[in-house]
Design a protein around this motif. Structure first.
Motif, short mmCIF file in Angstrom:
data_model
loop_
_atom_site.label_atom_id
_atom_site.label_comp_id
_atom_site.label_asym_id
_atom_site.label_seq_id
_atom_site.Cartn_x
_atom_site.Cartn_y
_atom_site.Cartn_z
N ALA A 143 29.96 -20.60 -25.50
CA ALA A 143 30.52 -20.37 -24.18
C ALA A 143 31.06 -21.67 -23.61
O ALA A 143 30.65 -22.75 -24.02
CB ALA A 143 29.45 -19.80 -23.26
N PRO A 144 31.97 -21.57 -22.65
CA PRO A 144 32.52 -22.79 -22.03
C PRO A 144 31.45 -23.64 -21.35
O PRO A 144 31.67 -24.83 -21.10
CB PRO A 144 33.51 -22.25 -21.00
CG PRO A 144 33.87 -20.90 -21.49
CD PRO A 144 32.65 -20.37 -22.17
N THR A 145 30.30 -23.05 -21.05
CA THR A 145 29.23 -23.86 -20.46
C THR A 145 28.56 -24.72 -21.53
O THR A 145 27.66 -25.48 -21.22
CB THR A 145 28.13 -22.98 -19.86
OG1 THR A 145 27.67 -22.10 -20.89
CG2 THR A 145 28.62 -22.19 -18.68
N ALA A 146 28.94 -24.54 -22.78
CA ALA A 146 28.36 -25.22 -23.95
C ALA A 146 27.22 -24.43 -24.55
O ALA A 146 26.74 -24.77 -25.62
CB ALA A 146 27.89 -26.64 -23.64
N ALA A 147 26.77 -23.38 -23.88
CA ALA A 147 25.68 -22.59 -24.44
C ALA A 147 26.18 -21.77 -25.62
O ALA A 147 27.29 -21.24 -25.58
CB ALA A 147 25.11 -21.66 -23.37
N VAL A 148 25.36 -21.69 -26.66
CA VAL A 148 25.64 -20.75 -27.74
C VAL A 148 24.88 -19.48 -27.38
O VAL A 148 23.66 -19.44 -27.42
CB VAL A 148 25.19 -21.30 -29.11
CG1 VAL A 148 25.38 -20.24 -30.18
CG2 VAL A 148 25.98 -22.54 -29.45
N THR A 149 25.64 -18.48 -26.94
CA THR A 149 25.01 -17.27 -26.42
C THR A 149 24.86 -16.22 -27.50
O THR A 149 25.52 -16.28 -28.54
CB THR A 149 25.84 -16.68 -25.28
OG1 THR A 149 27.14 -16.39 -25.80
CG2 THR A 149 25.97 -17.68 -24.13
N TYR A 150 24.00 -15.26 -27.23
CA TYR A 150 23.70 -14.22 -28.21
C TYR A 150 23.83 -12.87 -27.54
O TYR A 150 23.30 -12.66 -26.45
CB TYR A 150 22.28 -14.44 -28.74
CG TYR A 150 21.69 -13.27 -29.49
CD1 TYR A 150 22.17 -12.92 -30.75
CD2 TYR A 150 20.63 -12.53 -28.96
CE1 TYR A 150 21.62 -11.86 -31.45
CE2 TYR A 150 20.07 -11.48 -29.66
CZ TYR A 150 20.57 -11.13 -30.90
OH TYR A 150 20.02 -10.09 -31.60
N ASP A 151 24.56 -11.97 -28.18
CA ASP A 151 24.78 -10.64 -27.62
C ASP A 151 23.92 -9.64 -28.39
O ASP A 151 24.25 -9.23 -29.50
CB ASP A 151 26.26 -10.29 -27.74
CG ASP A 151 26.57 -8.92 -27.17
OD1 ASP A 151 25.62 -8.25 -26.68
OD2 ASP A 151 27.74 -8.52 -27.21
N GLU A 152 22.82 -9.24 -27.76
CA GLU A 152 21.90 -8.38 -28.49
C GLU A 152 22.42 -6.96 -28.62
O GLU A 152 21.90 -6.18 -29.41
CB GLU A 152 20.54 -8.38 -27.79
CG GLU A 152 20.60 -7.82 -26.38
CD GLU A 152 19.23 -7.81 -25.72
OE1 GLU A 152 18.73 -8.91 -25.46
OE2 GLU A 152 18.69 -6.72 -25.48
N THR A 153 23.47 -6.61 -27.89
CA THR A 153 23.94 -5.23 -27.95
C THR A 153 24.72 -4.92 -29.22
O THR A 153 24.94 -3.77 -29.54
CB THR A 153 24.85 -4.91 -26.74
OG1 THR A 153 26.00 -5.75 -26.82
CG2 THR A 153 24.12 -5.12 -25.43
N VAL A 154 25.17 -5.95 -29.93
CA VAL A 154 25.90 -5.68 -31.16
C VAL A 154 25.13 -6.10 -32.40
O VAL A 154 25.49 -5.74 -33.52
CB VAL A 154 27.28 -6.38 -31.18
CG1 VAL A 154 28.19 -5.77 -30.14
CG2 VAL A 154 27.14 -7.87 -30.97
N CYS A 155 24.07 -6.88 -32.22
CA CYS A 155 23.36 -7.45 -33.37
C CYS A 155 22.81 -6.35 -34.28
O CYS A 155 22.15 -5.43 -33.83
CB CYS A 155 22.22 -8.35 -32.88
SG CYS A 155 21.26 -9.04 -34.24
N VAL A 156 23.12 -6.49 -35.55
CA VAL A 156 22.65 -5.51 -36.53
C VAL A 156 21.27 -5.90 -37.06
O VAL A 156 20.50 -5.05 -37.48
CB VAL A 156 23.66 -5.40 -37.70
CG1 VAL A 156 23.21 -4.41 -38.74
CG2 VAL A 156 25.04 -5.02 -37.17
N GLY A 157 20.99 -7.18 -37.02
CA GLY A 157 19.69 -7.65 -37.50
C GLY A 157 19.71 -8.06 -38.96
O GLY A 157 18.72 -7.92 -39.67
N CYS A 158 20.86 -8.60 -39.42
CA CYS A 158 20.95 -9.00 -40.83
C CYS A 158 20.28 -10.35 -41.07
O CYS A 158 19.93 -10.68 -42.18
CB CYS A 158 22.40 -9.07 -41.28
SG CYS A 158 23.30 -10.46 -40.57
#
Lengths: 544, 359, 387
Positions: free
Chosen positions: B132-147
């Motif tokens: 993200a532009p804030t420098a955070a590496v964000t995680y979107d749990e709504t799409v994560c398949v869990g591989c």
């Protein structure tokens, strides 16, 4: 009751020590009263002479010199068993020659004067060592190895603990006294025309100024020079049955034996015509350009006092006894002083040979470190600080001769007020209450006056501190940093924001400023309580 | 949105349409280097200043609503064992004794370093991670398949997984307090640090600060800002007074950003997709043609054989015919001759008879 | 009822063993989907991938390579002699890929989201996306390639003829997709140079995986052929019986060459990164076991077998080579992976993980048996013998 028991215990221990000491002395004799622990030796010589002829075929031999000296002594044999007479060492016409006339100066080499060829040197070692070991064994003495692997060991059984030896001012004074100020016994110079050594009165200097790590031109290495001069002279004295210095390796090179060398106290000043005080200054000369003449104010330097701060003159006079500016000129001449100009020579950090470098090392003790560890290294000092040393205008420092200069400098030093009056207690807040994080914690009560007392006590006996803590509020600057010294300095929160400025992350916020200042100072001064993570040690947690 | 600003490889045209790759050129062999978003935040962890009080851990737990730990955060004996991030702890402080147990310990932090070019984001096949532009590496749990490929990819071994969950297990890792950053607040841990061993600022300022600290106290610090270049640069940076490997930081990771490690392999996709069908069709055509030629040759041979046989048969027939003709002619001739001879004979006999008769 | 039941007792050893494995598998399946991964696996935050990836995915895909290798050889390179090997190979490939996808449902956290990369958002920078896309597409391709057999079985002539016309396109498509995902499975590990032991990590990983998949495909066709001959002899028609040895020797010869090439590039891989020094370590010894024992040795044995026309040696070498592929894939994914971690943090599979892997292999065997005993796989359907 408790005291009595402890007395008995200590007496017992003392007696035991005495007993061990006496029996120990009887067994070991006066000559070698100390032995290093098994396997650690100060007398290891590495015989890798064949290196000069090419690669070694077998591991170098570790030769234990003192062990051989002792063994020969038992057989009532002397140094000449192994070392040949070398007439070339009696080169100083007068004094040294005279001093050791009664004995033959010996070559440090084994059974030869020169390394002629690989085969010859190898044969000498093999024939003489093995031959002697065999004969000695035949005669019924304890003897050394005769097979290859016993001498040429891949993994030696002994470790060297040899210490460098040097002559400090105290030892020098003892030699001066013993030789009745006949400096020429040791000190000499070289006359190139006559191709011989001679003694020059008033020009004596450290041996190491000429005798370097390895042989340079015709000057033998310091190692060889010291062993030839010291050991031969000591041998002579032993011959005359006079009290003298060691002739065994461990005598000079073991740490324990070095510690036993007697120190003269109080130590009379060295007599080498050195001034009591000088100006560190660039003397104005006719060929100086106009801009060269514009230069820093001269620094009055208390030479006499500094003599007592160091073990040898060489700490400052690392290449010779001339003045610093002889080599370290204003502008750097290509070859002068390893390209260190005068400014650097005086100000460089991290070296004992510069003023500031040495003074900074003096800040290491914990009394000083509490404040000084915070201060950035290699920082630009403010102008007032320069003036602490650079206090005399060049013109005023000018003098007709050395004596006058010395007198002038001494007068300046004398006139300088050495100690500030302390700030009266009434002007120092006794405690400071810090409420910066009162949401979570009760206020912290800082014993402000106690801290200042502690700091003042720490520097009370330091002349260095007296000299450089120029203001009576200088000590306050340890915490109230980055502001001019003042009895009422600004508070921490005047600069340190809450929480902190993202625009300037190098400056901590108020909470961190407090914590870091307190914790680091405690750490540097060795104050263990309260521990850094013991929050309640300073501020009680608030009951919710 | 933001991913378009990263120069990542992109090769898939339309996976849904079921066609294979269309390469977007120019990215795989790029010499560009992503320096991070302008004004993006960064954090400096200074292990020389850290006192190991665990208040950052406590704050992290609080602001992220994580479950309370077994042992409370003011229990510092927790530090005696080496710990790592876990699904319920986004960051941990570890205690190290690089100079032997008799000397004071040094503390190190383990947590997401928020790489400028994150391995996890590059590895994720649903783009669940985003820088993200804030420098955070964000995680979107709504799409994560869990591989869990992100966990394999991360060189710092940061992402963790909720293995215990059945229905919706998630990756969990430090969020850089992304929601707080967006509100203009400091990350929880930074705010809580009593000594500012954790400092927040723009990455430029943070690096400058780190270098200034080294410059001011060269005797205290190793002359290296960990994360300035490691794995292409990270948004969390570290200072240390002992070699970084002694405070739990790997020094053998190198300076190559993770996406570059796989860009070569991805660049091979268009080559395969472009070349293989052409080559294989070519080979097919060659082998087909070879077959065809072989077939034709065979047919020709057969035809030739047949025609040769035919010709021979015809030749035989002609010969036969001629022979028959000759035979016939010979027979006729013979018959004629015979007839003539007979006639002559007859005539002679008749003459003889006549002469006889005459005589 | 069934063909077998008429001749054999219901409780044959095959039925008993597969029955037990199926029951255990179903039990673990219930455990997995009620207790989560934690209840059934030894996976940890350091070791996110276990044997469900290392064996089920990596080994599964490699061993299912027979499909594209055989169809490419026959249809593209025109080696019609081996035509009889195509259908069994396609079937093995199809079952293999189907089971790989099936196995992934156990491994991923939220299996119902497996289509997300294609329908929600695509992480096109991920090699796993490439793998996923190619596997999905290739599974479709294999399914279509396989359909002639059931269509013949069911008697749908028109549909069958239509599909047969697509053979060429499907084969080329299959080779492209296989090249991509076989190599990408190796390329998955390119992103983790700091975790994979230098002897196994190499910029050539995708090449290693692709070339070794060819070896795996060839060897699997031989291996599976010999097993079929043993167990389904009665299902084989004359052509299959006649070509069986021809196929085996032809493929063995090819495998020998490819293995030799594979050996060479593996050595180049070490040389390029100058990793020779690692050979002297414990991992180096294990690497040499793999390189010499499972690459160089079978290359040599295949060559000998072809020279001596020894069917037995070919069969055993094929089995050994298949084992070598298993060893290689497990080395990359598990044994040499995370080698820097202390022993306490290393991974060893939970028995339930092994149980699921066996369960999936069992399903494969049962499905193969079901299809082979019913559909025209090992024989040509009498209606279509002309082509």
């Amino acid at each position: 009751m408790e005291k009595g028991r402890s007395l008995v215990r200590w007496t017992g221990i003392g007696l035991a020590f005495l007993l061990i000491a006496i029996t120990g002395m009887r067994v070991q004799g006066v000559e070698a009263p100390y032995k290093e622990p098994e396997g650690l030796r100060a007398d290891i010589l590495v015989i890798d002479t064949l290196k000069v002829f090419g690669e070694l075929e077998r591991p170098a031999v570790l030769f234990l010199h003192d062990q051989h000296t002792d063994a020969l002594e038992k057989q009532e044999k002397g140094c000449k068993t192994c070392h040949l007479k070398d007439a070339s060492f009696t080169l100083i016409p007068d004094t040294l020659d005279e001093a050791i006339r009664r004995i033959d100066p010996l070559s440090p080499k084994f059974k030869r004067l020169k390394d002629e060829s690989r085969q010859e040197v190898m044969d000498i070692y093999h024939d003489e060592c093995i031959g002697c070991h065999t004969r000695t064994a035949d005669e019924g003495y304890e003897s050394g190895p005769v097979t290859c692997g016993e001498c040429h060991q891949k993994e030696p059984e002994v470790v060297s603990v040899r210490q460098e030896m040097g002559m400090d001012l105290s030892l020098h004074y003892r030699h001066v006294k013993a030789r009745e100020k006949k400096c020429g016994v040791c000190h000499h110079k070289f006359d190139e025309i006559k191709d011989q050594l001679f003694y020059a009165k008033g020009e004596e200097g450290s041996c190491r100024y000429c005798h370097r790590e390895v042989k340079e031109e015709n000057r033998i290495s310091m190692r060889l020079a010291s062993h030839v001069a010291c050991v031969n002279c000591h041998r002579d004295m032993v011959d005359q049955q006079k009290e003298t210095g060691p002739i065994r390796c461990a005598g000079c090179h073991s740490e324990k034996m070095q510690a036993r060398i007697k120190k003269v106290d109080p130590l009379p000043r060295m007599e080498r015509n050195q001034p009591d005080a000088v100006f560190v200054n660039i003397t104005e000369t006719a060929e100086m350009s106009a801009d060269m003449k514009a230069r820093m104010a001269a620094v009055p330097f208390d030479h006499k006092a500094h003599e007592t701060y160091n073990d040898t003159c060489r700490v400052c006079h690392h290449e010779g006894l001339e003045t610093c500016s002889t080599c370290h000129t204003l502008a750097v001449a290509p070859d002068a002083g390893k390209k260190v100009n005068l400014e650097q020579a005086m100000h460089q950090e991290n070296t004992k040979t510069s003023c500031i470098g040495c003074h900074m090392m003096e800040q290491a003790p914990k009394e000083c470190a509490g404040c000084h560890n915070f201060m950035p290294k290699d920082r630009k000092q403010d102008d007032a600080f320069c003036k602490v040393c650079h206090s005399v205008a060049p013109a005023q420092a000018a003098a007709a001769d050395k004596d006058e200069e010395s007198q002038k400098a001494a007068n300046v030093l004398e006139a300088r007020k050495t100690r500030m009056d302390p700030i009266p207690e009434s002007e120092i807040p006794e405690t400071v209450t810090i409420k910066a994080i009162e949401k979570e914690f009760e206020p912290a009560i800082m014993p402000h006056r106690k801290i200042i007392d502690r700091l003042q006590k720490g520097v009370a006996s330091s002349k260095l501190a007296d000299h450089f803590h120029t203001d009576r509020a200088t000590l306050c600057q340890g915490c109230h940093h980055n502001t001019p010294p003042a009895v009422k300095p600004p508070k921490c929160s005047n600069c340190h924001g809450k929480p902190f400025s993202e625009k300037k992350p190098i400056m901590p916020g108020l909470m961190a400023a407090y914590h870091r200042q307190c914790m680091e100072c405690h750490k540097n001064m060795g104050i263990e309580k309260p521990a850094a993570v013991d929050c309640a040690g300073c501020h009680k947690e608030k009951k919710k | 949105m933001s991913i378009s600003r990263r120069r990542f490889l992109s090769w898939m045209g339309a996976a849904g349409a079921g066609t294979a790759a269309l390469a977007r050129p120019g990215h795989s062999a790029t010499t560009q280097h992503f320096e991070g978003y302008a004004d993006a935040g960064a954090v400096l962890f200074d292990s020389v200043i850290c006192i190991g009080c665990r208040r950052c851990e406590a704050a992290c737990n609080r602001v992220n609503d994580l479950p309370a730990p077994e042992r409370p955060f003011d229990d510092l004996t927790v530090l005696d064992e080496r710990r790592r991030t876990h699904w319920d702890s986004y960051m941990v402080i570890n205690k190290y004794y690089p100079n032997g147990k008799e000397n004071p310990p040094v503390y190190g932090r383990m947590g997401c370093n928020h790489c400028l070019e994150p391995a996890c984001a590059s590895a994720c096949f649903v783009r669940a991670f985003d820088k993200a532009p804030t420098a955070a590496v964000t995680y979107d749990e709504t799409v994560c398949v869990g591989c869990r490929y992100c966990m394999v990819a991360c060189p710092f071994e940061i992402p963790t997984y909720e293995y215990h969950k059945v229905i919706s297990p998630r990756i969990s890792k430090c969020t850089f307090c992304h929601p707080r950053l967006e509100k203009g607040l400091l990350p929880g841990c930074v705010e809580a640090c009593p000594t500012e061993a954790l400092t927040f600022g723009t990455r430029e300022d943070i690096i400058a600060t780190a270098k200034e600290r080294i410059r001011r106290h060269p005797d205290r610090y190793i002359d290296h800002v960990y994360g300035e270049k490691e794995m292409g640069g990270t948004s969390w940076l570290y200072l240390s007074g002992v070699p970084f490997s002694q405070v739990g930081k790997r020094e053998d990771l190198g300076y190559i950003a993770a996406p570059k490690l796989t860009s070569g392999a991805l660049a091979a996709v268009p080559i395969v997709v472009g070349l293989w069908p052409v080559l294989l069709t070519g080979i097919y055509a060659v082998s087909k043609r070879r077959e065809k030629i072989a077939k034709e040759e065979k047919e020709n041979a057969v035809a030739q054989a047949i025609s040769a046989e035919k010709a021979e048969a015809e030749a035989n027939l002609t010969q036969e015919k001629e022979k028959a003709k000759k035979d016939k002619e010979a027979a006729v001739e013979k018959a004629v001759k015979k007839a003539l001879e007979d006639a002559a004979k007859e005539a002679e006999e008749a003459g003889k008879k006549d002469s006889e008769e005459e005589s | 009822m069934s063909h077998d039941a008429a001749h054999k007792p219901i409780m044959s050893p095959f039925v008993i063993v597969t029955g037990i494995l199926l029951v255990i598998g179903l039990f673990i399946t219930v455990m997995r989907f009620t207790g989560g991964l934690a209840a059934t696996t030894n996976l940890s935050d350091y070791n996110p991938w276990g044997i469900w990836i290392g064996f089920d995915l990596l080994v599964g895909v490699a061993l299912a390579a027979g499909g594209y290798v055989t169809s490419a050889a026959v249809y593209i390179f025109g080696m019609k002699r081996y035509h009889s090997a195509v259908r069994p190979a396609i079937l093995t490939g199809f079952l293999g890929y189907a089971l790989v996808v099936f196995a992934l449902h156990y491994d991923v956290g939220q299996p119902w989201r497996l289509p997300y990369p294609f329908i929600m958002q695509s992480g096109t920078t991920s090699l796993l996306f490439e793998v996923g896309a190619c596997v999905a597409l290739y599974l479709t391709v294999l399914f279509i390639e396989f359909t002639p057999a059931p269509l013949e079985w069911l008697g749908f002539k028109k549909a069958r003829n239509l599909v047969v016309k697509l053979t060429m396109v499907l084969t080329i498509f299959g080779v492209v997709l296989s090249t991509l995902h076989q190599s990408s499975l190796g390329a998955l590990y390119l992103i983790a140079p700091s975790k994979l032991h230098p002897l196994w990590y190499s910029g050539y990983l995708p090449v290693f995986f692709f070339v070794s998949s060819v070896v795996a495909g060839l060897s699997m066709v031989i291996f599976e052929g010999s097993l079929s001959f043993r167990y389904f002899k009665d299902k084989m028609d004359e052509a299959h019986m006649r070509d069986k040895e021809d196929v085996a020797f032809g493929f063995a010869k090819a495998a020998s060459f490819v293995l030799a090439g594979y050996f060479a590039i593996k050595v180049i891989g070490i040389a390029v990164d100058n990793n020779w020094a690692y050979l002297a370590t414990g991992y180096g010894a294990w690497f040499l076991v793999e390189l010499l024992g499972f690459v160089a040795l079978p290359a040599f044995l295949y060559a000998v077998a072809v020279r001596d026309r020894s069917m037995t040696l070919v069969k055993y070498t094929a089995g050994w080579t298949v084992l070598g592929i298993v060893v290689n894939r497990l080395n990359v994914s598990l044994i040499a992976f995370n080698w820097h971690l202390p022993a306490s943090e290393r991974y060893f599979p939970h028995w339930m993980e092994i149980g699921i892997s066996l369960f999936i292999v069992t399903i494969g065997v049962i499905a193969f048996r079901f299809i082979v005993t019913r559909m025209p796989i090992l024989y040509e359907h009498p209606d279509y013998e002309a082509h």
